[in-house]
Design an enzyme around this catalytic site. Structure first.
Site, PDB file in Angstrom:
ATOM      1  N   GLY A  66      91.817  19.464 123.909  1.00  0.00           N
ATOM      2  CA  GLY A  66      92.728  20.041 122.926  1.00  0.00           C
ATOM      3  C   GLY A  66      93.225  18.959 121.996  1.00  0.00           C
ATOM      4  N   SER A  67      94.378  19.191 121.402  1.00  0.00           N
ATOM      5  CA  SER A  67      94.892  18.245 120.412  1.00  0.00           C
ATOM      6  C   SER A  67      95.567  17.053 121.094  1.00  0.00           C
ATOM      7  CB  SER A  67      95.891  18.955 119.505  1.00  0.00           C
ATOM      8  OG  SER A  67      96.980  19.407 120.285  1.00  0.00           O
ATOM      9  N   ALA A 100      98.438  15.836 120.396  1.00  0.00           N
ATOM     10  CA  ALA A 100      99.867  16.113 120.629  1.00  0.00           C
ATOM     11  C   ALA A 100     100.055  16.832 121.964  1.00  0.00           C
ATOM     12  CB  ALA A 100     100.414  16.956 119.480  1.00  0.00           C
ATOM     13  N   GLY A 120      97.867  16.897 124.395  1.00  0.00           N
ATOM     14  CA  GLY A 120      97.361  15.995 125.430  1.00  0.00           C
ATOM     15  C   GLY A 120      98.456  15.077 125.966  1.00  0.00           C
ATOM     16  N   GLU A 143      90.042  14.964 126.391  1.00  0.00           N
ATOM     17  CA  GLU A 143      89.094  15.167 125.290  1.00  0.00           C
ATOM     18  C   GLU A 143      89.911  15.692 124.116  1.00  0.00           C
ATOM     19  OE1 GLU A 143      85.965  14.441 125.198  1.00  0.00           O
ATOM     20  OE2 GLU A 143      85.471  14.135 127.289  1.00  0.00           O
ATOM     21  N   CYS A 166      85.696  19.732 116.949  1.00  0.00           N
ATOM     22  CA  CYS A 166      86.318  18.431 117.227  1.00  0.00           C
ATOM     23  C   CYS A 166      85.426  17.305 116.713  1.00  0.00           C
ATOM     24  CB  CYS A 166      86.586  18.278 118.713  1.00  0.00           C
ATOM     25  SG  CYS A 166      85.150  18.514 119.758  1.00  0.00           S
TER      26      CYS A 166
HETATM   27  P1  NDP Z   1      95.889  22.641 121.736  1.00  0.00           P
HETATM   28  O1  NDP Z   1      96.176  21.223 122.044  1.00  0.00           O
HETATM   29  O2  NDP Z   1      96.894  23.404 120.967  1.00  0.00           O
HETATM   30  O3  NDP Z   1      95.663  23.470 123.092  1.00  0.00           O
HETATM   31  C1  NDP Z   1      94.653  23.128 124.011  1.00  0.00           C
HETATM   32  C2  NDP Z   1      94.909  23.844 125.316  1.00  0.00           C
HETATM   33  O4  NDP Z   1      96.103  23.340 125.909  1.00  0.00           O
HETATM   34  C3  NDP Z   1      95.111  25.356 125.180  1.00  0.00           C
HETATM   35  O5  NDP Z   1      94.521  25.989 126.285  1.00  0.00           O
HETATM   36  C4  NDP Z   1      96.603  25.481 125.224  1.00  0.00           C
HETATM   37  O6  NDP Z   1      97.020  26.736 125.649  1.00  0.00           O
HETATM   38  C5  NDP Z   1      96.966  24.439 126.242  1.00  0.00           C
HETATM   39  N1  NDP Z   1      98.359  23.983 126.181  1.00  0.00           N
HETATM   40  C6  NDP Z   1      99.223  24.025 125.155  1.00  0.00           C
HETATM   41  N2  NDP Z   1     100.415  23.463 125.504  1.00  0.00           N
HETATM   42  C7  NDP Z   1     100.278  23.040 126.782  1.00  0.00           C
HETATM   43  C8  NDP Z   1     101.138  22.376 127.711  1.00  0.00           C
HETATM   44  N3  NDP Z   1     102.373  22.008 127.389  1.00  0.00           N
HETATM   45  N4  NDP Z   1     100.643  22.101 128.926  1.00  0.00           N
HETATM   46  C9  NDP Z   1      99.389  22.444 129.286  1.00  0.00           C
HETATM   47  N5  NDP Z   1      98.538  23.088 128.455  1.00  0.00           N
HETATM   48  C10 NDP Z   1      98.970  23.367 127.222  1.00  0.00           C
HETATM   49  O7  NDP Z   1      94.482  22.625 121.044  1.00  0.00           O
HETATM   50  P2  NDP Z   1      93.708  23.809 120.391  1.00  0.00           P
HETATM   51  O8  NDP Z   1      93.507  24.916 121.360  1.00  0.00           O
HETATM   52  O9  NDP Z   1      94.366  24.108 119.106  1.00  0.00           O
HETATM   53  O10 NDP Z   1      92.264  23.146 120.133  1.00  0.00           O
HETATM   54  C11 NDP Z   1      91.989  22.384 119.025  1.00  0.00           C
HETATM   55  C12 NDP Z   1      92.051  20.914 119.353  1.00  0.00           C
HETATM   56  O11 NDP Z   1      91.142  20.626 120.386  1.00  0.00           O
HETATM   57  C13 NDP Z   1      91.626  20.042 118.177  1.00  0.00           C
HETATM   58  O12 NDP Z   1      92.455  18.920 118.079  1.00  0.00           O
HETATM   59  C14 NDP Z   1      90.210  19.637 118.560  1.00  0.00           C
HETATM   60  O13 NDP Z   1      89.769  18.471 117.944  1.00  0.00           O
HETATM   61  C15 NDP Z   1      90.352  19.493 120.028  1.00  0.00           C
HETATM   62  N6  NDP Z   1      89.049  19.553 120.669  1.00  0.00           N
HETATM   63  C16 NDP Z   1      88.542  18.439 121.241  1.00  0.00           C
HETATM   64  C17 NDP Z   1      87.287  18.464 121.810  1.00  0.00           C
HETATM   65  C18 NDP Z   1      86.738  17.258 122.495  1.00  0.00           C
HETATM   66  O14 NDP Z   1      85.812  17.433 123.279  1.00  0.00           O
HETATM   67  N7  NDP Z   1      87.209  16.057 122.271  1.00  0.00           N
HETATM   68  C19 NDP Z   1      86.461  19.668 121.797  1.00  0.00           C
HETATM   69  C20 NDP Z   1      87.087  20.779 121.180  1.00  0.00           C
HETATM   70  C21 NDP Z   1      88.352  20.705 120.635  1.00  0.00           C
HETATM   71  P3  NDP Z   1      97.454  27.854 124.601  1.00  0.00           P
HETATM   72  O15 NDP Z   1      96.336  28.001 123.629  1.00  0.00           O
HETATM   73  O16 NDP Z   1      97.616  29.005 125.483  1.00  0.00           O
HETATM   74  O17 NDP Z   1      98.703  27.340 123.953  1.00  0.00           O
END
Ligand code: NDP
Length: 517
Positions: A234-235, A237, A239, A256, A290
């Site tokens: 995910g992002s 922030a 992470g 990641e 990503c």
């Molecule tokens: P987010 O960081 O918003 O969310 C990622 C996941 O974390 C979601 O399942 C989200 O759940 C969950 N989440 C949110 N808040 C918390 C918390 N406090 N504790 C635990 N889990 C939490 O990312 P996005 O879903 O918007 O994805 C896009 C991002 O992912 C981009 O920055 C992209 O570059 C990155 N990415 C990286 C990849 C890599 O392999 N390096 C591959 C693909 C994407 P919920 O959606 O339910 O809030």
């Protein structure tokens, strides 16, 4: 009835591909193109996550006991199941994420290939082997093996809802772990489908792969329960928040995170091929990739030709929800404002807009963003420094490939990138010095389709690796064993050793190592 048709409606009495536990709160997943409800899912609380992990712990022991061959056979059944139902899953991905059906097929294909590789290479990578005991332990045999951790939690994003989490799930399972997966709140139906498919294909190990659904708090509960490792995609922030939550239970993490990937186009590059790859790398999946290309640095020798070629190609792209559309709507509507802010900021700083921009045509109300190409964007602007995650591309003229590399490396991110050059040696040198975990030469994103290659970032793009041998080892702990074969006449690790033993040892060390200067 297809799995997609059985989708979790917790409103239906007997329904569910996701176990509801005692949860009463629910949330809807909606299609970004139409707003139609795709499914209704439980918001699992910490107690429900705890129950799921407890069940996974029992399953993990049985799954580990199956050994490499038993797991390989079941992972093969799973991949066969996915391969036979590709269109059904792709339809669901199209509906819930918004991407074209053909792009969904592509990501499922990659996931299936990774499943095959992980299952096929687990024994060779992780299985017991003897290693040299070295001089000091020459009377011992030394063994190394990589053991499963137990239960791995996987938190995934919505942009590649099959391929991205499968990079952790497939490798964690192949290494002998059970998995509890929390998909993004924007793509829970795809996550639920993947777990339901597992139960159908591998009924004797159904609890080895389970799904929990909900918002961020459900994911955070995985850290608190806790699991034995948390693989987060995910992002940056989010992470940081996940790492902080995992720190409380000393749960190890794999991160990641996002990227700001650059392409370098050198003097001798095939400009048409570079432009084609840049447009695909930047605009496919609506730029929500990503490892998407967000910046290009083209040398003076090729810059004008490159901009022309990109402009021509981009003008033929058309976002939409129909079968002919080149990419779909923004999956997460809030991301539209991020893209608009980056483009507006670049425009205000004097960037030239070739296509797209910030007017109403570029941001039609239905959640689409027009392909946007920006020239002369200052390196300090958000469009160059921050992850835009939309169908945008900045193109910057540079003196030579060295300047291109220096600029490519000047962000806090370091996920991937690309180099276009006719010189193999020069391209390899640039690729090695690119501050990123992965680089493609004369193509984009290719490393993701090579299962033997590790995938992961540096800097703000995270740490740890999925895919390849590193990806298998990521979900294990190394176990070291020595076995004494014959006793030595003098045991140095005994209080009974002779008084002169240390002097004799020092003399031997002097002979063996002392000659080195
Ligand atoms: P987010 O960081 O918003 O969310 C990622 C996941 O974390 C979601 O399942 C989200 O759940 C969950 N989440 C949110 N808040 C918390 C918390 N406090 N504790 C635990 N889990 C939490 O990312 P996005 O879903 O918007 O994805 C896009 C991002 O992912 C981009 O920055 C992209 O570059 C990155 N990415 C990286 C990849 C890599 O392999 N390096 C591959 C693909 C994407 P919920 O959606 O339910 O809030």
């Amino acid at each position: 009835m297809s799995l997609a048709e059985q989708l979790d409606t917790v409103t239906g009495a007997a329904a569910g591909t996701v176990d509801r536990h005692a949860t009463t709160e629910t949330f809807e997943s909606t299609a970004p193109a139409s707003g139609a409800v795709v499914g209704v899912f439980p918001v699992h609380d910490e107690a429900a996550v705890g129950e799921t992990v407890t069940r996974a712990r029992a399953a993990a022991e049985r799954w580990a006991a199956l050994g490499f061959d038993g797991r390989k056979q079941r992972l093969s059944a799973y991949r066969g199941y996915l391969a036979r139902r590709m269109h059904e899953l792709a339809d669901l991905v199209h509906r819930e994420n918004g991407k074209p059906h053909a792009d969904a097929i592509l990501e499922i294909t990659l996931a299936v290939d990774h499943l095959a590789w992980a299952a096929g290479h687990a024994r060779k990578t992780l299985g017991p082997r003897r290693v040299s005991p070295g001089l000091l332990a020459a009377n011992h045999a030394a063994y190394l093996e990589y053991q499963p951790l137990g239960v791995v939690g996987v938190i995934g994003p919505w942009n590649y809802p099959v391929f991205t989490p499968m990079g952790s799930i497939a490798y964690a399972l192949a290494a002998g772990n059970a998995v509890v997966f929390k998909p993004s709140e924007h793509t829970p139906a795809v996550g639920a489908w993947l777990a339901a498919a597992w139960r159908a294909a591998v009924p004797d190990s159904a609890d080895a792969f389970q799904v929990v659904t909900g918002y961020g708090a459900t994911g955070a509960a995985l850290c608190r329960v806790p699991v034995d490792k948390l693989a987060f995609t995910g992002s940056a922030a989010t992470g940081k928040k996940v790492m902080a939550a995992c720190a409380e239970t000393l749960t190890p993490v794999l991160m990641e995170l996002g990227g700001k990937d650059a392409m370098i186009v050198d003097d001798d590059a095939d400009v048409a091929a570079a432009a084609d790859a840049a447009v695909w790398g930047a605009m496919s999946n609506g730029g929500q990739t990503c490892i998407g290309i967000e910046r290009v640095y083209a040398t003076e020798a090729v810059y004008d030709r490159f901009v022309d070629a990109v402009t021509t190609q981009v003008r033929s792209l058309r976002p939409g929800a129909d079968g002919e559309a080149t990419y779909g709507p923004m999956t997460m509507s809030s991301q539209i404002e991020v893209v608009r802010r980056h483009v507006a900021d670049a425009e205000a700083a004097g960037a030239r807009v070739v296509t797209g921009g910030t007017d109403a045509d570029a941001f039609p109300a239905e959640g689409y963003v027009a392909p946007t190409v920006l020239l002369d964007v200052p390196e300090t602007s958000a469009a160059v420094q921050e992850e835009t995650f939309g169908p945008t591309l900045t193109i910057t003229r540079v003196r030579d490939a060295e300047e291109a590399l220096q600029r490519a490396n000047a962000t806090s991110y370091g996920l991937a990138g690309a180099v276009f050059s006719a010189s193999k040696d020069k391209a390899m040198d640039l690729a090695r010095r690119m501050h990123s975990g992965m680089t493609s030469i004369n193509s984009v994103l290719t490393f993701a389709s090579v299962p033997a290659l590790p995938f992961g970032g540096v800097g703000d793009s995270g740490f740890g690796r999925i895919h390849g041998e590193d990806g298998l080892k990521e979900f294990t702990r190394a176990k070291a064993i020595t076995r004494q074969r014959v006793p030595l006449p003098v045991n140095l690790m005994s209080f009974g050793r002779p008084a002169n033993a240390a002097d004799a040892l020092a003399r031997v060390m002097g002979m063996v190592h002392g000659r080195h200067r």
